[in-house]
Design a protein around this motif. Sequence first.
Motif, PDB file in Angstrom:
ATOM      1  N   LEU A 122      35.492  40.916  36.769  1.00  0.00           N
ATOM      2  CA  LEU A 122      36.568  41.624  37.483  1.00  0.00           C
ATOM      3  C   LEU A 122      36.668  43.111  36.957  1.00  0.00           C
ATOM      4  O   LEU A 122      36.813  44.197  37.616  1.00  0.00           O
ATOM      5  CB  LEU A 122      37.854  40.960  37.245  1.00  0.00           C
ATOM      6  CG  LEU A 122      38.913  41.546  38.127  1.00  0.00           C
ATOM      7  CD1 LEU A 122      38.927  42.134  39.661  1.00  0.00           C
ATOM      8  CD2 LEU A 122      40.395  40.849  37.567  1.00  0.00           C
ATOM      9  N   CYS A 123      36.616  43.135  35.364  1.00  0.00           N
ATOM     10  CA  CYS A 123      36.799  44.531  34.620  1.00  0.00           C
ATOM     11  C   CYS A 123      35.648  45.519  35.236  1.00  0.00           C
ATOM     12  O   CYS A 123      35.842  46.463  35.260  1.00  0.00           O
ATOM     13  CB  CYS A 123      37.008  44.145  33.331  1.00  0.00           C
ATOM     14  SG  CYS A 123      38.474  43.508  32.985  1.00  0.00           S
ATOM     15  N   ARG A 124      34.459  44.962  35.206  1.00  0.00           N
ATOM     16  CA  ARG A 124      33.274  45.655  35.364  1.00  0.00           C
ATOM     17  C   ARG A 124      33.189  46.138  37.108  1.00  0.00           C
ATOM     18  O   ARG A 124      32.923  47.285  37.236  1.00  0.00           O
ATOM     19  CB  ARG A 124      32.033  44.770  35.413  1.00  0.00           C
ATOM     20  CG  ARG A 124      30.564  45.618  35.545  1.00  0.00           C
ATOM     21  CD  ARG A 124      29.617  44.741  35.111  1.00  0.00           C
ATOM     22  NE  ARG A 124      29.156  43.635  35.944  1.00  0.00           N
ATOM     23  CZ  ARG A 124      29.450  42.286  35.433  1.00  0.00           C
ATOM     24  NH1 ARG A 124      29.508  42.297  34.362  1.00  0.00           N
ATOM     25  NH2 ARG A 124      28.889  41.530  36.270  1.00  0.00           N
ATOM     26  N   TRP A 125      33.784  45.236  37.874  1.00  0.00           N
ATOM     27  CA  TRP A 125      33.737  45.774  39.042  1.00  0.00           C
ATOM     28  C   TRP A 125      34.986  46.772  39.524  1.00  0.00           C
ATOM     29  O   TRP A 125      34.675  47.651  40.175  1.00  0.00           O
ATOM     30  CB  TRP A 125      34.126  44.514  40.216  1.00  0.00           C
ATOM     31  CG  TRP A 125      32.968  43.574  40.438  1.00  0.00           C
ATOM     32  CD1 TRP A 125      31.416  43.787  40.014  1.00  0.00           C
ATOM     33  CD2 TRP A 125      32.995  42.395  41.207  1.00  0.00           C
ATOM     34  NE1 TRP A 125      30.779  42.884  40.488  1.00  0.00           N
ATOM     35  CE2 TRP A 125      31.755  41.842  40.920  1.00  0.00           C
ATOM     36  CE3 TRP A 125      33.933  41.572  41.810  1.00  0.00           C
ATOM     37  CZ2 TRP A 125      31.238  40.470  41.756  1.00  0.00           C
ATOM     38  CZ3 TRP A 125      33.594  40.529  42.494  1.00  0.00           C
ATOM     39  CH2 TRP A 125      32.466  40.002  42.301  1.00  0.00           C
ATOM     40  N   HIS A 126      36.088  46.493  38.773  1.00  0.00           N
ATOM     41  CA  HIS A 126      37.051  47.580  38.693  1.00  0.00           C
ATOM     42  C   HIS A 126      36.433  48.891  38.411  1.00  0.00           C
ATOM     43  O   HIS A 126      36.778  49.970  38.865  1.00  0.00           O
ATOM     44  CB  HIS A 126      38.246  47.361  38.024  1.00  0.00           C
ATOM     45  CG  HIS A 126      39.211  48.252  37.921  1.00  0.00           C
ATOM     46  ND1 HIS A 126      40.199  48.234  39.145  1.00  0.00           N
ATOM     47  CD2 HIS A 126      39.689  49.192  36.970  1.00  0.00           C
ATOM     48  CE1 HIS A 126      40.920  49.294  38.647  1.00  0.00           C
ATOM     49  NE2 HIS A 126      40.835  49.548  37.542  1.00  0.00           N
ATOM     50  N   HIS A 127      35.863  49.168  36.934  1.00  0.00           N
ATOM     51  CA  HIS A 127      35.213  50.345  36.403  1.00  0.00           C
ATOM     52  C   HIS A 127      34.319  50.785  37.441  1.00  0.00           C
ATOM     53  O   HIS A 127      34.173  52.146  37.336  1.00  0.00           O
ATOM     54  CB  HIS A 127      34.802  49.733  35.196  1.00  0.00           C
ATOM     55  CG  HIS A 127      34.008  51.020  34.401  1.00  0.00           C
ATOM     56  ND1 HIS A 127      34.840  51.994  33.850  1.00  0.00           N
ATOM     57  CD2 HIS A 127      32.930  51.051  34.428  1.00  0.00           C
ATOM     58  CE1 HIS A 127      33.827  52.971  33.470  1.00  0.00           C
ATOM     59  NE2 HIS A 127      32.824  52.483  33.749  1.00  0.00           N
ATOM     60  N   ARG A 128      33.641  50.025  38.224  1.00  0.00           N
ATOM     61  CA  ARG A 128      32.378  50.769  38.976  1.00  0.00           C
ATOM     62  C   ARG A 128      32.987  50.788  40.456  1.00  0.00           C
ATOM     63  O   ARG A 128      32.087  51.045  41.418  1.00  0.00           O
ATOM     64  CB  ARG A 128      31.239  49.735  39.110  1.00  0.00           C
ATOM     65  CG  ARG A 128      30.494  49.623  37.904  1.00  0.00           C
ATOM     66  CD  ARG A 128      29.250  48.653  37.755  1.00  0.00           C
ATOM     67  NE  ARG A 128      28.734  48.589  36.511  1.00  0.00           N
ATOM     68  CZ  ARG A 128      27.734  47.932  36.308  1.00  0.00           C
ATOM     69  NH1 ARG A 128      27.318  46.975  37.093  1.00  0.00           N
ATOM     70  NH2 ARG A 128      27.300  47.668  34.979  1.00  0.00           N
ATOM     71  N   ASN A 129      34.452  50.930  40.737  1.00  0.00           N
ATOM     72  CA  ASN A 129      34.840  50.891  41.691  1.00  0.00           C
ATOM     73  C   ASN A 129      34.325  50.219  43.035  1.00  0.00           C
ATOM     74  O   ASN A 129      34.317  50.535  44.188  1.00  0.00           O
ATOM     75  CB  ASN A 129      34.567  52.428  42.372  1.00  0.00           C
ATOM     76  CG  ASN A 129      35.263  53.561  41.528  1.00  0.00           C
ATOM     77  OD1 ASN A 129      36.558  53.229  40.957  1.00  0.00           O
ATOM     78  ND2 ASN A 129      34.575  54.615  41.046  1.00  0.00           N
ATOM     79  N   VAL A 130      34.034  48.950  42.760  1.00  0.00           N
ATOM     80  CA  VAL A 130      33.704  47.897  43.610  1.00  0.00           C
ATOM     81  C   VAL A 130      34.934  47.223  44.301  1.00  0.00           C
ATOM     82  O   VAL A 130      35.034  47.210  45.425  1.00  0.00           O
ATOM     83  CB  VAL A 130      32.788  46.831  42.857  1.00  0.00           C
ATOM     84  CG1 VAL A 130      32.693  45.617  43.918  1.00  0.00           C
ATOM     85  CG2 VAL A 130      31.531  47.281  42.283  1.00  0.00           C
ATOM     86  N   ILE A 131      35.853  46.984  43.413  1.00  0.00           N
ATOM     87  CA  ILE A 131      37.144  46.482  44.010  1.00  0.00           C
ATOM     88  C   ILE A 131      38.372  47.278  42.952  1.00  0.00           C
ATOM     89  O   ILE A 131      38.176  47.556  42.016  1.00  0.00           O
ATOM     90  CB  ILE A 131      37.426  44.976  44.001  1.00  0.00           C
ATOM     91  CG1 ILE A 131      37.026  44.296  42.351  1.00  0.00           C
ATOM     92  CG2 ILE A 131      36.409  43.976  44.770  1.00  0.00           C
ATOM     93  CD1 ILE A 131      37.403  43.016  42.465  1.00  0.00           C
ATOM     94  N   ASN A 132      39.713  47.129  43.619  1.00  0.00           N
ATOM     95  CA  ASN A 132      40.728  47.337  42.771  1.00  0.00           C
ATOM     96  C   ASN A 132      41.168  46.200  41.786  1.00  0.00           C
ATOM     97  O   ASN A 132      41.588  45.161  42.577  1.00  0.00           O
ATOM     98  CB  ASN A 132      41.964  47.966  43.702  1.00  0.00           C
ATOM     99  CG  ASN A 132      43.273  48.288  42.958  1.00  0.00           C
ATOM    100  OD1 ASN A 132      43.687  47.728  42.167  1.00  0.00           O
ATOM    101  ND2 ASN A 132      43.245  49.630  42.882  1.00  0.00           N
ATOM    102  N   LEU A 133      41.301  46.224  40.698  1.00  0.00           N
ATOM    103  CA  LEU A 133      41.880  45.100  39.705  1.00  0.00           C
ATOM    104  C   LEU A 133      43.078  44.354  40.248  1.00  0.00           C
ATOM    105  O   LEU A 133      43.128  43.165  40.150  1.00  0.00           O
ATOM    106  CB  LEU A 133      41.992  45.685  38.506  1.00  0.00           C
ATOM    107  CG  LEU A 133      42.144  44.686  37.407  1.00  0.00           C
ATOM    108  CD1 LEU A 133      41.401  45.029  35.908  1.00  0.00           C
ATOM    109  CD2 LEU A 133      43.585  44.124  36.894  1.00  0.00           C
TER     110      LEU A 133
END
Length: 339
Positions: A90-101
């Motif tokens: 989740l943190c990686r996806w948020h950092h890479r703008n995949v999803i909003n945490l």
Amino acid sequence: MNDKLSKDFFDKAIKSVSEIDIEAFAQIRSIYQLSQIGIVNENPQLAYDFARFIEYCDIKLGNYDKKGFPYDDGLVGIGNIDKSSMFPTLCRWHHRNVINLGGSIITLLKKAMEIGYIDHITASSLLPLKTNYNWQSLEDLYKMIIARIDITGKTEIKNKFIKFNEGEAAFAASNTNIATYKTKFWVATGGKMSRIIKGDFASLESNIYNTPFIQGESSQGIYSIDFYEDKFGIAVGGDYTKQDANVNNIATTNNGGESWQIQASGKNAGYTTCVKIKPGSRGKEIISVGDQHISYSSDFGKTWKKISDEKGFYVCQWIDGNTVVFAGKDKISLMKLKF
């Protein structure tokens, strides 16, 4: 190429992209469903590969419509495969703008509690302070946490939760129904009841105080508050369905919101949506705005003078000691004040 042929090619291109969406979504959901059946041994590498596949699908879809993208199913599936991979993913996806945490943390906390990866104390400490996502899921998570509290018998933690009464809510008011000072915060409510929630981020303690404000109907109550440090505060509002009503719609506090005194009842410009204390005035000078007026007080909110009949402004903010900016639907304005 004529218009008809161009349209045919365009329609086919859209269809092919849609098919790509459907295929990618189906693959993600399929792996999620298989993981729900049960994983005998946790597999961090498989969880990582699944996470990378979901991220790859997101990147490949680019700016195409991602409505219905099963991000949450993917996160739960990753947790089923390897529970320790959920939060890093989740943190990686948020950092890479995949999803909003903030949009997926609730789903993740529920899953982590269900599988015993975190306890209710950890889950409550990770609750988002403000979210516009998944209200039903958030309510379910609260119920899970409170149920676990009841089971453990450590009911004192319940004091850290605020229970709204039926018909009680918080008006949007451009977020000015919230005020902060250092670690303290205040939230104003309205509707069937109009109260002040006072909390402290450091101690995580909170209290709620009744007010003499107009209340009882869904359109009534406090809309906006502001504080000078942690003692003096001002609250404004009224009834948005009765713009001219001006009884019990302004109040002040001198003890940090624990008790409130009505001011200028029947002697103000009516329904008010935003209030701001002038910087450096220690609460003495205050500006307020409503749909039908702009008003000013120079005596800690005891009396008010309407300084403009300008309509359609909803929010205000001091820029300096003599300048206030106002905003409304499709307009922003600066006012220079001479004292």
